[in-house]
Design a protein around this motif. Structure first.
Motif, PDB file in Angstrom:
ATOM      1  N   LEU A 349     -11.134   1.283  20.974  1.00  0.00           N
ATOM      2  CA  LEU A 349     -10.095   1.841  20.434  1.00  0.00           C
ATOM      3  C   LEU A 349     -10.582   1.819  18.796  1.00  0.00           C
ATOM      4  O   LEU A 349     -10.721   0.384  18.047  1.00  0.00           O
ATOM      5  CB  LEU A 349      -8.943   0.912  20.453  1.00  0.00           C
ATOM      6  CG  LEU A 349      -7.761   1.425  19.701  1.00  0.00           C
ATOM      7  CD1 LEU A 349      -7.467   3.087  19.982  1.00  0.00           C
ATOM      8  CD2 LEU A 349      -6.330   0.611  19.843  1.00  0.00           C
ATOM      9  N   THR A 350     -10.761   2.867  18.219  1.00  0.00           N
ATOM     10  CA  THR A 350     -11.228   2.944  16.858  1.00  0.00           C
ATOM     11  C   THR A 350     -10.002   3.397  16.075  1.00  0.00           C
ATOM     12  O   THR A 350      -9.114   4.218  16.495  1.00  0.00           O
ATOM     13  CB  THR A 350     -12.335   4.066  16.542  1.00  0.00           C
ATOM     14  OG1 THR A 350     -13.420   3.829  17.159  1.00  0.00           O
ATOM     15  CG2 THR A 350     -12.756   3.981  15.239  1.00  0.00           C
ATOM     16  N   LEU A 351      -9.718   2.461  15.077  1.00  0.00           N
ATOM     17  CA  LEU A 351      -8.426   2.571  14.359  1.00  0.00           C
ATOM     18  C   LEU A 351      -8.800   3.115  12.725  1.00  0.00           C
ATOM     19  O   LEU A 351      -9.830   2.467  12.192  1.00  0.00           O
ATOM     20  CB  LEU A 351      -7.846   1.326  13.865  1.00  0.00           C
ATOM     21  CG  LEU A 351      -7.230   0.338  15.443  1.00  0.00           C
ATOM     22  CD1 LEU A 351      -6.957  -0.896  14.839  1.00  0.00           C
ATOM     23  CD2 LEU A 351      -6.155   1.085  15.961  1.00  0.00           C
ATOM     24  N   PHE A 352      -7.893   4.222  12.372  1.00  0.00           N
ATOM     25  CA  PHE A 352      -8.142   4.408  11.020  1.00  0.00           C
ATOM     26  C   PHE A 352      -7.426   3.483  10.027  1.00  0.00           C
ATOM     27  O   PHE A 352      -6.503   3.221  10.109  1.00  0.00           O
ATOM     28  CB  PHE A 352      -7.641   5.861  10.901  1.00  0.00           C
ATOM     29  CG  PHE A 352      -7.550   6.467   9.458  1.00  0.00           C
ATOM     30  CD1 PHE A 352      -8.614   6.709   8.795  1.00  0.00           C
ATOM     31  CD2 PHE A 352      -6.456   6.370   8.889  1.00  0.00           C
ATOM     32  CE1 PHE A 352      -8.759   7.168   7.471  1.00  0.00           C
ATOM     33  CE2 PHE A 352      -6.106   7.041   7.554  1.00  0.00           C
ATOM     34  CZ  PHE A 352      -7.355   7.206   6.743  1.00  0.00           C
ATOM     35  N   ILE A 353      -8.283   3.150   8.967  1.00  0.00           N
ATOM     36  CA  ILE A 353      -7.746   2.023   7.959  1.00  0.00           C
ATOM     37  C   ILE A 353      -7.908   2.583   6.693  1.00  0.00           C
ATOM     38  O   ILE A 353      -9.210   2.846   6.131  1.00  0.00           O
ATOM     39  CB  ILE A 353      -8.356   0.770   8.148  1.00  0.00           C
ATOM     40  CG1 ILE A 353      -8.426   0.137   9.426  1.00  0.00           C
ATOM     41  CG2 ILE A 353      -7.539  -0.195   7.074  1.00  0.00           C
ATOM     42  CD1 ILE A 353      -7.103  -0.247  10.131  1.00  0.00           C
ATOM     43  N   GLU A 354      -6.901   3.104   6.107  1.00  0.00           N
ATOM     44  CA  GLU A 354      -6.870   4.012   4.872  1.00  0.00           C
ATOM     45  C   GLU A 354      -7.686   3.168   3.980  1.00  0.00           C
ATOM     46  O   GLU A 354      -7.042   2.317   3.663  1.00  0.00           O
ATOM     47  CB  GLU A 354      -5.672   4.735   4.638  1.00  0.00           C
ATOM     48  CG  GLU A 354      -5.957   5.615   3.283  1.00  0.00           C
ATOM     49  CD  GLU A 354      -4.644   6.589   3.112  1.00  0.00           C
ATOM     50  OE1 GLU A 354      -4.878   7.875   2.821  1.00  0.00           O
ATOM     51  OE2 GLU A 354      -3.555   5.990   3.222  1.00  0.00           O
ATOM     52  N   ASN A 355      -8.497   3.646   3.198  1.00  0.00           N
ATOM     53  CA  ASN A 355      -9.397   2.930   2.166  1.00  0.00           C
ATOM     54  C   ASN A 355      -9.838   1.473   2.638  1.00  0.00           C
ATOM     55  O   ASN A 355     -10.152   0.895   1.770  1.00  0.00           O
ATOM     56  CB  ASN A 355      -8.579   2.728   0.884  1.00  0.00           C
ATOM     57  CG  ASN A 355      -8.389   3.984  -0.072  1.00  0.00           C
ATOM     58  OD1 ASN A 355      -9.208   4.644  -0.292  1.00  0.00           O
ATOM     59  ND2 ASN A 355      -7.087   4.394  -0.156  1.00  0.00           N
ATOM     60  N   GLY A 356      -9.920   1.030   3.829  1.00  0.00           N
ATOM     61  CA  GLY A 356     -10.188  -0.122   4.431  1.00  0.00           C
ATOM     62  C   GLY A 356      -9.220  -1.276   3.947  1.00  0.00           C
ATOM     63  O   GLY A 356      -9.683  -2.292   4.312  1.00  0.00           O
ATOM     64  N   ARG A 357      -8.159  -0.791   3.423  1.00  0.00           N
ATOM     65  CA  ARG A 357      -7.151  -2.057   2.928  1.00  0.00           C
ATOM     66  C   ARG A 357      -6.403  -2.571   3.935  1.00  0.00           C
ATOM     67  O   ARG A 357      -5.397  -1.827   4.411  1.00  0.00           O
ATOM     68  CB  ARG A 357      -6.515  -1.412   1.655  1.00  0.00           C
ATOM     69  CG  ARG A 357      -5.314  -2.614   1.096  1.00  0.00           C
ATOM     70  CD  ARG A 357      -6.583  -3.548   0.393  1.00  0.00           C
ATOM     71  NE  ARG A 357      -7.181  -3.122  -0.768  1.00  0.00           N
ATOM     72  CZ  ARG A 357      -7.743  -3.769  -1.663  1.00  0.00           C
ATOM     73  NH1 ARG A 357      -8.097  -5.167  -1.300  1.00  0.00           N
ATOM     74  NH2 ARG A 357      -8.538  -3.304  -2.675  1.00  0.00           N
ATOM     75  N   ILE A 358      -6.394  -3.954   4.427  1.00  0.00           N
ATOM     76  CA  ILE A 358      -5.796  -4.695   5.475  1.00  0.00           C
ATOM     77  C   ILE A 358      -4.701  -5.197   4.770  1.00  0.00           C
ATOM     78  O   ILE A 358      -5.099  -6.271   4.297  1.00  0.00           O
ATOM     79  CB  ILE A 358      -6.560  -5.120   6.488  1.00  0.00           C
ATOM     80  CG1 ILE A 358      -7.382  -4.170   7.375  1.00  0.00           C
ATOM     81  CG2 ILE A 358      -5.701  -6.045   7.521  1.00  0.00           C
ATOM     82  CD1 ILE A 358      -8.534  -4.945   8.311  1.00  0.00           C
ATOM     83  N   LEU A 359      -3.449  -4.896   4.817  1.00  0.00           N
ATOM     84  CA  LEU A 359      -2.323  -5.526   4.333  1.00  0.00           C
ATOM     85  C   LEU A 359      -1.251  -5.176   5.091  1.00  0.00           C
ATOM     86  O   LEU A 359      -1.053  -4.165   5.604  1.00  0.00           O
ATOM     87  CB  LEU A 359      -2.256  -5.122   2.708  1.00  0.00           C
ATOM     88  CG  LEU A 359      -1.456  -6.074   1.687  1.00  0.00           C
ATOM     89  CD1 LEU A 359      -1.671  -7.487   1.755  1.00  0.00           C
ATOM     90  CD2 LEU A 359      -1.045  -5.199   0.689  1.00  0.00           C
TER      91      LEU A 359
END
Length: 563
Positions: A349-359
């Motif tokens: 499962l590939t998840l889209f993480i906008e700007n790579g920011r995990i918060l």
């Protein structure tokens, strides 16, 4: 060149005692939250950059306080693979011991901690080490984190390529014991350090390496000094085409600097891989420019000494001859979002993480969601070079459980457009000291406006590779976008057009130093023409070149700045 005055960085490296400097003593200095003298630069070789929160810099100056110094750390993760157990450890450290509480996935296929105070730096390194992770050589004048295509489908081929990415990374690492001694309290040995590959003053400039599996150019080979393009026969890896001398950084106002595509040197069998990697690095070590850092990257060495001279030296040092490149084709470079099944029967499962920011954002607790997934996931996580995340190796029986957790925490959003998935930005303000304009904080709302432009012209089924960098150093890879914005000043950017979807053409500057409103007006006009005049299947970047809006960049050393 030896008679000219060397860059001060050469003095710094030569006097550093193999990257030790006085970092250990500096850690005890409680009068400042930062690092003094040469140590400010030396910590980069240990994977860290000293930064401060620029949003509050003026406020602290008015209070007669020094900037709120902290460090950003970039981990070393060859190929971007991390276990759920490792994820839980880094998640907890980000939550408890950083100023911002977030993790950030980067274009170098790894994660960064932002906002680590001086008192917690050793704890950070020791926490990472306890899980088998380090930050050795993720910054500084060395070979950095080795990228590898995040291929969740051809599992066996990906595993082979990934193993080579790890081998290349380990082979080219600095051999100094400085990292072990300073951060992990390793024993100081009496035997001298040696750097047989990197040399006592290391490389003239940073060096980036990738392993890529066609047809996905998801690591942007032309942004890197050294690239191994996987060549397979009946699903088995048989060798690599070697591409050398790519790089995207430039300096505003200096036409002696420019982005450059990598040059294809030819094919090698697998048995020659490490020898060729070492030979390219040592050739750049010895031939690179140590006088002018702005012209120290491999791309400039090739232009100065000549491609054939550089290639012949690599062949001599490696004891091999390149043969004619094997045919391959790039058909795309984005990530495959959603579920795919690998040839091994596992689900990915590939998840889209906008700007790579995990918060944990309002209504989208991404960080909490990934924590919950890590607690039950039996496979691995794969960080992509496009700032996204793959939950890889999910047994079919667990697929529904993983998807339920992902949806409940906003990690799957069916409303996310293709345009948003094809957009990317570097960190920029407030933490990057080099940023001239916003990027990460600018991108989400501006993409919404581009989505409106596409809708207005009836092309919502299409998208444009769109990237923003806060300065011309290239971290967001805008110089391989169909539309690339490069920060020039607060609220102002240079607008570049004419890259292609495959990532094999550099865009040309179309308008200089303009505002976001002016940029949007230009995009609106050009998308209108693209919608009305394009040929079947023609991407935006190809259209603006064919229509004569911009001339293609063919040889960037000679025509990048041509009008």
């Amino acid at each position: 060149m030896s008679e000219q005055k060397l860059s001060d960085n050469e003095r710094l490296k030569g006097q550093s005692n193999f990257l030790r400097g006085t970092i250990t003593q500096d850690l005890q200095d409680e009068l400042t939250g930062g690092f003094n003298g040469d140590n400010f630069m030396l910590i980069r070789f240990h994977g860290m950059y000293q930064q401060d929160d620029r949003d509050i810099r003026n406020e602290r100056t008015a209070q007669k306080l020094e900037p709120l110094h902290n460090v950003m750390l970039r981990a070393r993760l060859p190929g971007g693979i991390i276990t759920p157990e490792q994820w839980l450890v880094i998640d907890r450290f980000a939550e408890e011991s950083t100023m911002y509480g977030s993790l950030r996935l980067t274009t170098r296929q790894t994660f960064q901690f932002h906002g680590v105070l001086k008192r917690d730096i050793k704890l950070m390194h020791q926490t990472l080490s306890s899980t088998g992770i380090d930050s050795i050589a993720t910054a500084g004048d060395v070979n950095r984190n080795v990228l590898c295509t995040s291929n969740p489908v051809e599992s066996e081929l990906h595993q082979e390529a990934y193993e080579w990415a790890k081998k290349i990374s380990e082979h080219l690492l600095p051999k100094t014991r400085a990292y072990l001694e300073i951060w992990l309290d390793g024993e100081r040995l009496d035997t001298p350090d040696e750097e047989p590959i990197l040399g006592s003053t290391y490389l003239p400039r940073k060096f980036k390496t990738t392993v890529v599996i066609p047809p996905q150019n998801d690591v942007d080979v032309h942004a890197n000094d050294l690239n191994f393009v996987a060549i397979a026969d009946n699903g088995k890896l048989v060798g690599f085409n070697v591409l050398v001398g790519g790089g995207l950084a430039m300096t505003h106002g200096d036409t002696a600097t420019y982005p450059r595509k990598a040059t294809d040197f030819g094919f090698i069998p697998l048995s020659h891989t490490l020898a060729v990697a070492e030979a390219v690095v040592t050739t750049q070590r010895d031939m690179g420019n140590r006088v002018e850092r702005k012209n120290a990257k491999t791309k400039y060495t090739l232009e100065r000494v000549g491609v054939e001279v550089f290639k012949a030296e690599v062949e001599k040092r490696a004891g091999i001859q390149f043969t004619e490149s094997r045919p391959y084709e790039f058909t795309g470079r984005g990530d495959r979002f959603g579920w795919v099944e690998g040839i091994d029967g596992k689900q990915h499962l590939t998840l889209f993480i906008e700007n790579g920011r995990i918060l944990d954002f309002p209504g989208k607790p991404l960080k909490s969601g990934l924590r919950e997934i890590a607690r039950v996931h039996k496979g691995d996580f794969r960080l992509t070079a496009n700032q996204n995340l793959i939950i890889a190796g999910v047994p079919k029986k667990d697929k529904a459980k993983i998807e339920k957790l992902a949806r409940a925490h906003g990690l799957i959003d069916d409303a996310v457009s293709e345009q948003r998935k094809d957009s990317m930005a570097c960190v920029a303000l407030p933490t990057c000291p080099l940023a001239m304009a916003e990027a990460e904080r600018f991108l989400p709302e501006f993409v919404t406006e581009i989505e409106g432009v596409l809708a207005r012209h009836g092309v919502t089924d299409d998208s444009i590779i769109f990237r923003v960098t806060g300065c011309p150093n290239g971290c967001g890879r805008a110089m391989l976008a169909e539309i690339g914005l490069v920060g020039k000043a607060p609220g102002r950017y240079n607008l570049h057009l004419g890259g292609n979807r495959e990532g094999t053409r550099i865009p040309r500057m179309y308008k200089e130093n303009i505002t976001d409103r002016q940029i949007l007006a230009e995009i609106d006009s050009l998308v209108g023409r693209w919608a009305a005049e394009r040929e079947a299947g023609e991407g935006f970047g190809d259209f603006v070149v064919r229509a004569g809006v911009v001339a293609p960049v063919v040889d960037s050393a000679r025509d990048f700045y041509a009008v």
